[in-house]
Write a protein that holds these residues in place. Structure first.
Motif, PDB file in Angstrom:
ATOM      1  N   LYS A  67       0.856  -1.183   0.000  1.00 43.05           N
ATOM      2  CA  LYS A  67       0.000   0.000   0.000  1.00 43.05           C
ATOM      3  C   LYS A  67       0.891   1.231   0.000  1.00 43.05           C
ATOM      4  O   LYS A  67       1.861   1.317   0.744  1.00 43.05           O
ATOM      5  CB  LYS A  67      -0.900   0.010   1.236  1.00 43.05           C
ATOM      6  CG  LYS A  67      -1.835   1.215   1.331  1.00 43.05           C
ATOM      7  CD  LYS A  67      -2.692   1.128   2.587  1.00 43.05           C
ATOM      8  CE  LYS A  67      -3.647   2.310   2.673  1.00 43.05           C
ATOM      9  NZ  LYS A  67      -4.486   2.240   3.910  1.00 43.05           N
ATOM     10  N   ASN A  68       0.572   2.173  -0.875  1.00 42.38           N
ATOM     11  CA  ASN A  68       1.256   3.459  -0.858  1.00 42.38           C
ATOM     12  C   ASN A  68       0.235   4.572  -1.017  1.00 42.38           C
ATOM     13  O   ASN A  68      -0.971   4.322  -0.908  1.00 42.38           O
ATOM     14  CB  ASN A  68       2.349   3.518  -1.942  1.00 42.38           C
ATOM     15  CG  ASN A  68       1.808   3.259  -3.341  1.00 42.38           C
ATOM     16  OD1 ASN A  68       0.736   3.740  -3.709  1.00 42.38           O
ATOM     17  ND2 ASN A  68       2.558   2.497  -4.127  1.00 42.38           N
ATOM     18  N   GLU A  69       0.689   5.779  -1.282  1.00 39.02           N
ATOM     19  CA  GLU A  69      -0.243   6.907  -1.332  1.00 39.02           C
ATOM     20  C   GLU A  69      -1.145   6.874  -2.559  1.00 39.02           C
ATOM     21  O   GLU A  69      -2.133   7.621  -2.620  1.00 39.02           O
ATOM     22  CB  GLU A  69       0.534   8.229  -1.315  1.00 39.02           C
ATOM     23  CG  GLU A  69       1.392   8.522  -2.540  1.00 39.02           C
ATOM     24  CD  GLU A  69       2.751   7.831  -2.499  1.00 39.02           C
ATOM     25  OE1 GLU A  69       3.555   8.084  -3.414  1.00 39.02           O
ATOM     26  OE2 GLU A  69       2.985   7.046  -1.561  1.00 39.02           O
ATOM     27  N   LYS A  70      -0.864   5.976  -3.514  1.00 38.30           N
ATOM     28  CA  LYS A  70      -1.643   5.954  -4.748  1.00 38.30           C
ATOM     29  C   LYS A  70      -2.373   4.646  -5.021  1.00 38.30           C
ATOM     30  O   LYS A  70      -3.368   4.642  -5.749  1.00 38.30           O
ATOM     31  CB  LYS A  70      -0.734   6.271  -5.942  1.00 38.30           C
ATOM     32  CG  LYS A  70      -0.165   7.676  -5.940  1.00 38.30           C
ATOM     33  CD  LYS A  70       0.674   7.911  -7.186  1.00 38.30           C
ATOM     34  CE  LYS A  70       1.231   9.326  -7.212  1.00 38.30           C
ATOM     35  NZ  LYS A  70       2.044   9.579  -8.440  1.00 38.30           N
ATOM     36  N   GLU A  71      -1.891   3.523  -4.464  1.00 36.41           N
ATOM     37  CA  GLU A  71      -2.484   2.243  -4.829  1.00 36.41           C
ATOM     38  C   GLU A  71      -2.263   1.179  -3.763  1.00 36.41           C
ATOM     39  O   GLU A  71      -1.407   1.322  -2.884  1.00 36.41           O
ATOM     40  CB  GLU A  71      -1.909   1.756  -6.169  1.00 36.41           C
ATOM     41  CG  GLU A  71      -0.406   1.556  -6.151  1.00 36.41           C
ATOM     42  CD  GLU A  71       0.198   1.313  -7.525  1.00 36.41           C
ATOM     43  OE1 GLU A  71      -0.413   1.780  -8.512  1.00 36.41           O
ATOM     44  OE2 GLU A  71       1.246   0.663  -7.598  1.00 36.41           O
ATOM     45  N   ILE A  72      -3.082   0.146  -3.856  1.00 33.61           N
ATOM     46  CA  ILE A  72      -2.935  -1.046  -3.026  1.00 33.61           C
ATOM     47  C   ILE A  72      -2.924  -2.262  -3.947  1.00 33.61           C
ATOM     48  O   ILE A  72      -3.375  -2.192  -5.094  1.00 33.61           O
ATOM     49  CB  ILE A  72      -4.082  -1.194  -2.005  1.00 33.61           C
ATOM     50  CG1 ILE A  72      -5.438  -1.290  -2.729  1.00 33.61           C
ATOM     51  CG2 ILE A  72      -4.068  -0.062  -1.010  1.00 33.61           C
ATOM     52  CD1 ILE A  72      -6.603  -1.585  -1.799  1.00 33.61           C
ATOM     53  N   GLY A  73      -2.419  -3.395  -3.448  1.00 31.16           N
ATOM     54  CA  GLY A  73      -2.424  -4.589  -4.273  1.00 31.16           C
ATOM     55  C   GLY A  73      -2.009  -5.830  -3.522  1.00 31.16           C
ATOM     56  O   GLY A  73      -1.508  -5.758  -2.392  1.00 31.16           O
ATOM     57  N   GLN A  74      -2.245  -6.964  -4.156  1.00 30.61           N
ATOM     58  CA  GLN A  74      -1.897  -8.263  -3.590  1.00 30.61           C
ATOM     59  C   GLN A  74      -1.037  -9.047  -4.574  1.00 30.61           C
ATOM     60  O   GLN A  74      -1.259  -8.996  -5.789  1.00 30.61           O
ATOM     61  CB  GLN A  74      -3.157  -9.079  -3.311  1.00 30.61           C
ATOM     62  CG  GLN A  74      -4.084  -8.456  -2.279  1.00 30.61           C
ATOM     63  CD  GLN A  74      -5.311  -9.321  -2.092  1.00 30.61           C
ATOM     64  OE1 GLN A  74      -5.297 -10.279  -1.335  1.00 30.61           O
ATOM     65  NE2 GLN A  74      -6.375  -8.995  -2.804  1.00 30.61           N
ATOM     66  N   LEU A  75      -0.102  -9.782  -4.032  1.00 34.35           N
ATOM     67  CA  LEU A  75       0.737 -10.662  -4.839  1.00 34.35           C
ATOM     68  C   LEU A  75       0.066 -12.025  -4.952  1.00 34.35           C
ATOM     69  O   LEU A  75      -0.463 -12.546  -3.973  1.00 34.35           O
ATOM     70  CB  LEU A  75       2.107 -10.828  -4.185  1.00 34.35           C
ATOM     71  CG  LEU A  75       3.128 -11.623  -4.999  1.00 34.35           C
ATOM     72  CD1 LEU A  75       3.839 -10.693  -5.980  1.00 34.35           C
ATOM     73  CD2 LEU A  75       4.138 -12.311  -4.093  1.00 34.35           C
ATOM     74  N   PHE A  76       0.078 -12.597  -6.148  1.00 33.04           N
ATOM     75  CA  PHE A  76      -0.361 -13.987  -6.302  1.00 33.04           C
ATOM     76  C   PHE A  76       0.818 -14.841  -6.750  1.00 33.04           C
ATOM     77  O   PHE A  76       1.667 -14.412  -7.531  1.00 33.04           O
ATOM     78  CB  PHE A  76      -1.535 -14.121  -7.269  1.00 33.04           C
ATOM     79  CG  PHE A  76      -1.313 -13.558  -8.652  1.00 33.04           C
ATOM     80  CD1 PHE A  76      -0.665 -14.285  -9.641  1.00 33.04           C
ATOM     81  CD2 PHE A  76      -1.790 -12.296  -8.974  1.00 33.04           C
ATOM     82  CE1 PHE A  76      -0.486 -13.772 -10.919  1.00 33.04           C
ATOM     83  CE2 PHE A  76      -1.618 -11.769 -10.250  1.00 33.04           C
ATOM     84  CZ  PHE A  76      -0.965 -12.512 -11.220  1.00 33.04           C
ATOM     85  N   THR A  77       0.878 -16.054  -6.192  1.00 29.98           N
ATOM     86  CA  THR A  77       1.902 -17.038  -6.560  1.00 29.98           C
ATOM     87  C   THR A  77       1.196 -18.362  -6.741  1.00 29.98           C
ATOM     88  O   THR A  77       0.716 -18.958  -5.779  1.00 29.98           O
ATOM     89  CB  THR A  77       2.971 -17.157  -5.463  1.00 29.98           C
ATOM     90  OG1 THR A  77       3.548 -15.879  -5.213  1.00 29.98           O
ATOM     91  CG2 THR A  77       4.065 -18.141  -5.880  1.00 29.98           C
ATOM     92  N   LEU A  78       1.116 -18.819  -7.987  1.00 27.04           N
ATOM     93  CA  LEU A  78       0.322 -20.001  -8.297  1.00 27.04           C
ATOM     94  C   LEU A  78       1.186 -21.062  -8.970  1.00 27.04           C
ATOM     95  O   LEU A  78       1.756 -20.820 -10.034  1.00 27.04           O
ATOM     96  CB  LEU A  78      -0.823 -19.606  -9.239  1.00 27.04           C
ATOM     97  CG  LEU A  78      -1.846 -20.687  -9.575  1.00 27.04           C
ATOM     98  CD1 LEU A  78      -2.602 -21.110  -8.333  1.00 27.04           C
ATOM     99  CD2 LEU A  78      -2.810 -20.179 -10.637  1.00 27.04           C
ATOM    100  N   PRO A  79       1.333 -22.252  -8.357  1.00 25.73           N
ATOM    101  CA  PRO A  79       2.096 -23.329  -8.992  1.00 25.73           C
ATOM    102  C   PRO A  79       1.321 -23.911 -10.174  1.00 25.73           C
ATOM    103  O   PRO A  79       0.149 -24.252 -10.055  1.00 25.73           O
ATOM    104  CB  PRO A  79       2.264 -24.356  -7.871  1.00 25.73           C
ATOM    105  CG  PRO A  79       1.128 -24.105  -6.950  1.00 25.73           C
ATOM    106  CD  PRO A  79       0.822 -22.645  -7.028  1.00 25.73           C
ATOM    107  N   LEU A  80       1.989 -24.021 -11.323  1.00 21.80           N
ATOM    108  CA  LEU A  80       1.350 -24.545 -12.532  1.00 21.80           C
ATOM    109  C   LEU A  80       2.314 -25.467 -13.272  1.00 21.80           C
ATOM    110  O   LEU A  80       3.536 -25.274 -13.210  1.00 21.80           O
ATOM    111  CB  LEU A  80       0.953 -23.395 -13.467  1.00 21.80           C
ATOM    112  CG  LEU A  80      -0.202 -22.493 -13.031  1.00 21.80           C
ATOM    113  CD1 LEU A  80      -0.354 -21.339 -14.009  1.00 21.80           C
ATOM    114  CD2 LEU A  80      -1.499 -23.288 -12.933  1.00 21.80           C
ATOM    115  N   PRO A  81       1.780 -26.429 -14.011  1.00 21.08           N
ATOM    116  CA  PRO A  81       2.642 -27.257 -14.852  1.00 21.08           C
ATOM    117  C   PRO A  81       3.360 -26.404 -15.898  1.00 21.08           C
ATOM    118  O   PRO A  81       2.827 -25.402 -16.376  1.00 21.08           O
ATOM    119  CB  PRO A  81       1.665 -28.236 -15.516  1.00 21.08           C
ATOM    120  CG  PRO A  81       0.479 -28.274 -14.604  1.00 21.08           C
ATOM    121  CD  PRO A  81       0.376 -26.898 -14.033  1.00 21.08           C
ATOM    122  N   VAL A  82       4.557 -26.818 -16.255  1.00 17.93           N
ATOM    123  CA  VAL A  82       5.335 -26.108 -17.272  1.00 17.93           C
ATOM    124  C   VAL A  82       4.554 -26.066 -18.583  1.00 17.93           C
ATOM    125  O   VAL A  82       3.909 -27.051 -18.979  1.00 17.93           O
ATOM    126  CB  VAL A  82       6.690 -26.820 -17.467  1.00 17.93           C
ATOM    127  CG1 VAL A  82       7.397 -26.324 -18.719  1.00 17.93           C
ATOM    128  CG2 VAL A  82       7.560 -26.624 -16.236  1.00 17.93           C
TER     129      VAL A  82
END
Length: 222
Positions: free
Chosen positions: A95-110
């Motif tokens: 979170k900063n003065e302009k935006e918020i966000g979430q990180l996604f980390t998803l295991p997937l087959p190559v």
């Protein structure tokens, strides 16, 4: 189709906040006999009035490129080929003065994947809108073995309307994505949220050129 939340399945969905909803076909959950990599990125929203996207519900629709040719599949089969990532902006990893966000980390087959569509739900206070892009974004990327494939950040912004009664501007309920890369921030977040993956290399995957870095949607008339 399994609907996964991080606080229920930390082994399947790594490093996501509890507010990020992920729908993943069953075929991707059994990776015991497959080489896997990790899809990494951020979903967020601007917080600056009146273009704030905090009230928008945003979804990325992802599929393997090899499934794109299966246009004669039933709706059920298509649903079971698509991965969706949805953010309601209830939680955040940064979170900063302009935006918020979430990180996604998803295991997937190559393999080769693509973001083929995005949808945005919003409201102007009187009506609720469901917007979507055409199913031809073709934002392709590779998932490579034992690597974190970082596809950047997707920040939702609201289109701005002007009141006919008052000299005021406000979020219209319509939205769009601003796409970019913040490797310095998101690489740090990736290793902080996934300490068990410190030996994984963090690689930037450049998506196809997006005009002015904006992904616009249109009203779903169906």
């Amino acid at each position: 189709m399994r609907y996964l939340f991080i606080y229920f399945c930390s082994l399947m969905l790594l490093g996501c906040s509890s507010g990020l909803k992920v729908s993943i076909p069953d075929k991707y959950t059994d990776t015991q006999n497959q080489s896997i990599g990790f899809l990494v990125g951020t979903l967020g929203a601007t917080t600056v009035w009146p273009s704030t996207g905090k009230t928008l519900v945003t979804t990325l629709h992802i599929r393997e490129v090899s499934t794109r040719s299966s246009i004669l599949m039933s709706d059920y089969d298509i649903e079971n080929e698509v991965i969706t990532l949805t953010n309601e902006n209830q939680h955040f990893d940064f979170k900063n003065e302009k935006e918020i966000g979430q990180l996604f980390t998803l295991p997937l087959p190559v393999g080769e994947y693509e973001i083929f569509q995005v949808t945005i739900k919003g409201s102007n206070g009187n009506q609720t809108f469901t917007q979507k892009t055409d199913e031809d974004l073709s934002l392709k990327f590779e998932i490579t073995a034992a690597n974190a494939s970082y596809i950047g950040e997707f920040i939702a912004k609201s289109r701005v309307a002007e009141s006919q009664l008052w000299n005021l501007k406000f979020p219209s309920g319509y939205g769009y994505f601003l796409h970019g890369y913040n490797k310095a921030r998101d690489e740090v977040l990736f290793y902080e949220l996934n300490p068990q993956l410190t030996d994984i290399q963090f690689d930037v995957k450049t998506l196809a050129t997006i005009k002015n870095r904006l992904i616009y949607t249109k009203i779903n008339k169906s």
